[in-house]
Structure formats: C-alpha cells, structure tokens
Design an enzyme around this catalytic site. Structure first.
Site, PDB file in Angstrom:
ATOM      1  N   GLY A   1     -51.960 -25.289  -5.659  1.00 64.69           N
ATOM      2  CA  GLY A   1     -52.978 -24.586  -4.800  1.00 64.69           C
ATOM      3  C   GLY A   1     -53.065 -25.081  -3.308  1.00 64.69           C
TER       4      GLY A   1
ATOM      5  N   GLU B   1     -40.180 -29.656  -2.595  1.00 71.55           N
ATOM      6  CA  GLU B   1     -39.800 -28.263  -2.978  1.00 71.55           C
ATOM      7  C   GLU B   1     -38.597 -27.717  -2.303  1.00 71.55           C
ATOM      8  OE1 GLU B   1     -42.497 -24.001  -2.881  1.00 71.55           O
ATOM      9  OE2 GLU B   1     -42.888 -25.644  -1.789  1.00 71.55           O
TER      10      GLU B   1
END
Length: 408
Positions: free
Chosen positions: A128, A245
C-alpha cells in the site's frame, strides 16, 4: 563486469539441476508439459511445493523458513528456474518485498511473527504505497494514522494495490505526524486486512481481469507494534523495499523474454513472414535487446557481488528497469504486429504467452483476449509500476551523470 561465476556458484548450479530433474514431471525437459487447466493446476501445486520446501525464500535464514543461501546461490537458482521454464511465482509482496525489509529493519518479534507464515505461503501480503494523487511523488501521500491506545487508527485511500483482494495483510506507508510534510513523519505499517474499516474494490483491467485494487481505510486499526523501523522514519524503510523490487531477478528474466521471442519467430514462420526483410530486421532488433538485457543483468550481479561498488547499484537497477520495461513494450507490440489483422480481434486462442509478470489474475469480464493481447496490455504498465521511467531516468542523470537535481 564479471562474465563468469565463482566455482562454488557453478557447483550449486549442478545441485539445483539435480533437484529440478527429481521434482519436475517425467518428460518436462523434452517439452512434454501440461497445458490448459492442467497447467493452471500444476502452477498452483508448484507454488505450494516451493513454499513448503523453502525454495520460495531461498536467502532467508532457516529458522524463518528459508534455506539460508548466499546471494549468488539465489541468483543461480533464479536462473535455473527460468531456464527450465517452471511457472513464474505469483506476484509475491511478502516473499520478494516485505520479507527482506523485515529481515533488515524488523524487531526479533516481528521476524518471528511474520516471516515463517510468508515462507510457508500461508499469509499473503499486498503493498500500500501509491495513492490517487501520490504515485511517482510518493512523499505527498495523505493516508494518516493516529495512535489510539495500543492501536493506530488509519484513514485514507490506496490505489493500484496488487493482490489486495486476496491479501491477509498490507505493508503500507502512512503519515503518523500530522504536522510533517514530504519525507518526514511517514511510518511503515503492517496492516491486517480482514477487519471492519477496510474496503477493497478491484480495478478491472482492459483484458477483463483484475490484479489491481483500490483500498479504503475508514478507522481501521493496526497494532502499535506493527511499525517497521522507527516511527516517523518509514521513508528510509520504504526505499529498502523499492530497492528489493527493482533489483529482483536481474540475471534471469531475460531468459523468459528469449523464450517469448522464440515463440514469436515460430508464429512468424507459420504465417510465412520470415522472408520479409522488415520482419527479419524487427526480430533481429528484439534479439539484440534481449542480449543487452542479459549483459545488463550481469552488471547488476557484479555490483551485488562487490560491496565496494554498491554506490552504483541504484543507478544500475534504474537503468535496467528502463531497458527491460521499454523493451517489453516493443516486444509485445511486435508480437501483436505479427498476428496481423487477427491481433485486432478478441478471439482468445492457445497462442503462447508473451511477457513476464502476468501472474494469476481473477477474470471479472470474460473477454476472449488471447495471451499475446493480454501481455501487450499488461506491458503498458511496466514503465509505471516500481518507479516510472521518468523517475528512473532522474536517478541515472543525478547519480551517474552528475547532473543537478530536478528543481522542487
């Protein structure tokens, strides 16, 4: 740049090869692999198996459910998995992003509570970070939390949250200091999703599937101890997560693109296009780009293996993401072009998929989009998620070329 791996890494490559030959079905390496519904079932079984055996989190310590591998061994593992064409692990916020963040920043209690269920595949996590008005400018986020007794009470709105509809928890950025601005006063929070005050609305994508969602928090509660890192310093923690990531599978993803290109060449031959000089030139250009991906991945690997060069890693990762995601768009454009007029018709079909990262997405509207068409549409998002190409170019400009920072 290192073009050869150390002997111990090559020895481990042989170990991985033996393991794959033992675990995969008979005929796998001869091209006899399941298709259709059998392939979907196999993907689910394989995902469950690698979690049960610790291979989904190979570098994590064994006490948390991993296999305790060195980084170079994990890279060799990723290469061999890609090389033999096993299913891509579904988008894994817990395994790829949150787990390494907790290992670096988490308390002993947080590691013991959250890491083993992730390693076993028992708890699913979503990320989020992005908000409707805070994407590339993440520091402008407005979701806020106020301490209420032993819980944080959260109000706000997140968007483009992958797997939110299936997740048990969300690792998220919230503003815990109402007087703060920009990067200050932001905290990194581990939010339970199954509770009143959390509403998930799926976002239907152009091919009729839903992998993203928007999430609304209306008084949702998060335990006080579920803050990773110091309260108010979540920005530093988040930068670690984004680094994980952007740096994942640096030396293995090119192999999947290479298989996609092989499928495209086969399709071009079936349509009698391989004698067309323009088609041949386009295929050759795609081959060159994939080879550059391979070399770029080796540069990232070199920076990982040599800590003294770590100051270059962020810029290398940024440049690699730009190259991969923009090349993927060109590759999927070419794949659709090779379909001719058929590429403009939603007729489904069993053509090989093109592109990395599709994962498992729920079908909302049963559009008969084929695999190539879905990959083409999905590739458009690649230059946005994980940091837009514009942001990545800023990183390269400032950290490699030494250009002035962009005016604020």
């Amino acid at each position: 740049m290192d073009l050869t791996y150390p002997p111990e890494a090559e020895a481990f490559r042989a170990v991985v090869g033996d393991w794959l030959r033992d675990e995969l079905p008979d005929g796998w390496f001869d091209g006899d692999r399941p298709t259709g519904a059998e392939w979907t079932s196999f993907c689910d079984d394989w995902n469950e198996h690698i979690h049960a055996t610790g291979w989904a989190t190979p570098t994590w310590p064994t006490e948390y459910g991993g296999r305790g591998l060195e980084q170079i061994e994990a890279i060799v593992l990723a290469e061999e998995l890609a090389n033999c064409g096993v299913p891509i692990q579904p988008p894994a916020g817990g395994e790829i992003l949150l787990g390494p963040t907790i290992l670096h920043w988490g308390t002993p209690d947080q590691k013991a509570r959250f890491l083993p269920p992730i390693a076993r595949g028992e708890e699913i996590w979503c990320q989020g970070f992005s908000e409707p008005d805070s994407g590339s400018d993440l520091a402008s986020l407005r979701t806020n939390a106020v301490l209420d007794g032993s819980d944080w009470r959260v109000e706000g709105h997140k968007i483009w949250t992958s797997q939110a509809q299936d997740s048990d928890f969300c690792f998220m950025l919230v503003r815990t200091d109402p007087e703060s601005s920009r990067h200050h006063g932001i905290s990194y929070m581990l939010m339970p999703m199954d509770q009143p005050g959390v509403e998930v609305r799926t976002i239907v994508q152009p091919d009729g599937t839903a992998g993203f969602a928007e999430v609304f928090f209306d008084g949702a509660l998060c335990p006080e101890e579920n803050i990773v890192g110091p309260v108010g310093e979540g920005w530093r923690v988040a930068m670690s997560t984004l680094g994980f990531e952007r740096g994942t599978s640096a030396t293995s993803s090119w192999q999947r693109y290479a298989r996609d290109l092989d499928a495209m060449i086969t399709r071009a031959g079936a349509r009698d296009l391989t004698s067309d000089p323009l088609v041949r030139q386009a295929l050759a250009r795609a081959h060159t780009e994939i080879e550059l991906m391979r070399i770029g991945g080796l540069r990232v690997l070199t920076s990982v293996l040599h800590p003294e060069r770590q100051h270059t890693t962020a810029a290398l990762e940024a440049g690699t993401k730009i190259a991969w995601t923009e090349a993927q768009q060109r590759l999927t454009n070419l794949a659709v072009d090779l379909m001719g007029a058929d590429g403009q018709i939603l007729s489904g079909g069993d053509e090989p998929a093109v592109g990395v990262g599709l994962g498992h997405r729920a079908v909302v509207h049963d559009y008969p989009a084929g695999a190539v068409q879905s990959a083409f549409l999905f590739a458009l998002a690649g230059t946005i998620f994980g940091g837009t190409s514009e942001i990545q170019r800023n990183i390269v400009a400032e950290r490699v070329l030494g250009l002035p920072r962009e005016p604020r």
